[in-house]
Design a protein around this motif. Structure first.
Motif, PDB file in Angstrom:
ATOM      1  N   ARG A  19       0.834  -1.219   0.000  1.00 38.79           N
ATOM      2  CA  ARG A  19       0.000   0.000   0.000  1.00 38.79           C
ATOM      3  C   ARG A  19       0.859   1.256   0.000  1.00 38.79           C
ATOM      4  NH1 ARG A  19      -4.497  -2.088   4.198  1.00 38.79           N
ATOM      5  NH2 ARG A  19      -5.786  -3.183   2.691  1.00 38.79           N
ATOM      6  N   SER A  20       1.894   1.253   0.820  1.00 39.44           N
ATOM      7  CA  SER A  20       2.798   2.407   0.851  1.00 39.44           C
ATOM      8  C   SER A  20       3.531   2.567  -0.471  1.00 39.44           C
ATOM      9  CB  SER A  20       3.814   2.260   1.982  1.00 39.44           C
ATOM     10  OG  SER A  20       3.162   2.232   3.219  1.00 39.44           O
ATOM     11  N   ILE A  21       3.931   1.451  -1.054  1.00 45.15           N
ATOM     12  CA  ILE A  21       4.632   1.494  -2.338  1.00 45.15           C
ATOM     13  C   ILE A  21       3.719   2.052  -3.420  1.00 45.15           C
ATOM     14  CG2 ILE A  21       5.694   0.075  -4.139  1.00 45.15           C
ATOM     15  CD1 ILE A  21       6.549  -1.839  -1.817  1.00 45.15           C
ATOM     16  N   LEU A  22       2.497   1.561  -3.487  1.00 44.33           N
ATOM     17  CA  LEU A  22       1.550   2.057  -4.489  1.00 44.33           C
ATOM     18  C   LEU A  22       1.166   3.509  -4.222  1.00 44.33           C
ATOM     19  CD1 LEU A  22      -0.799  -1.019  -4.962  1.00 44.33           C
ATOM     20  CD2 LEU A  22       1.013  -0.208  -6.473  1.00 44.33           C
ATOM     21  N   ASN A  23       1.083   3.894  -2.959  1.00 40.13           N
ATOM     22  CA  ASN A  23       0.737   5.270  -2.611  1.00 40.13           C
ATOM     23  C   ASN A  23       1.733   6.255  -3.212  1.00 40.13           C
ATOM     24  OD1 ASN A  23      -0.840   7.246  -1.278  1.00 40.13           O
ATOM     25  ND2 ASN A  23       0.715   7.361   0.312  1.00 40.13           N
ATOM     26  N   ASN A  27      -0.014   9.000  -5.500  1.00 37.99           N
ATOM     27  CA  ASN A  27      -0.075  10.360  -4.947  1.00 37.99           C
ATOM     28  C   ASN A  27       1.266  11.084  -4.901  1.00 37.99           C
ATOM     29  OD1 ASN A  27      -2.854  10.095  -4.335  1.00 37.99           O
ATOM     30  ND2 ASN A  27      -2.307   8.933  -2.510  1.00 37.99           N
ATOM     31  N   ARG A  28       2.330  10.378  -5.232  1.00 33.05           N
ATOM     32  CA  ARG A  28       3.689  10.931  -5.124  1.00 33.05           C
ATOM     33  C   ARG A  28       3.980  11.411  -3.700  1.00 33.05           C
ATOM     34  NH1 ARG A  28       6.141   8.557  -9.032  1.00 33.05           N
ATOM     35  NH2 ARG A  28       5.762   9.338 -11.090  1.00 33.05           N
ATOM     36  N   SER A  29       3.444  10.694  -2.719  1.00 35.84           N
ATOM     37  CA  SER A  29       3.715  11.065  -1.329  1.00 35.84           C
ATOM     38  C   SER A  29       4.687  10.067  -0.712  1.00 35.84           C
ATOM     39  CB  SER A  29       2.421  11.108  -0.516  1.00 35.84           C
ATOM     40  OG  SER A  29       1.858   9.828  -0.417  1.00 35.84           O
TER      41      SER A  29
END
Length: 66
Positions: A19-23, A27-29
């Motif tokens: 999830r963090s990787i895809l985020n 979102n480029r966050s």
């Protein structure tokens, strides 16, 4: 056999953090602000190694980064 162990480790890491990787890509966050703040705290702790007064240390820390 060792190559499979390394691959399984990477696969597990991706599974746990997908999830963090895809985020990042959606979102480029990132958490660079948090990592930077953590590095500053670690540098501050190294500078004041052996502090006896913890309350004053925490006071200085909050004054420096607020």
């Amino acid at each position: 056999m060792e190559g499979f162990k390394a691959f399984n480790t990477i696969a597990n890491t991706i599974t746990l953090n997908y999830r963090s990787i895809l985020n990042y890509f959606i979102n480029r966050s990132t958490n660079t602000l948090v990592e930077s703040f953590n590095a500053k705290i670690k540098a501050f702790r190294r500078q004041f190694r052996g502090v006896k007064n913890v309350k004053f240390f925490l006071f200085r820390l909050t004054r420096m980064f607020v």
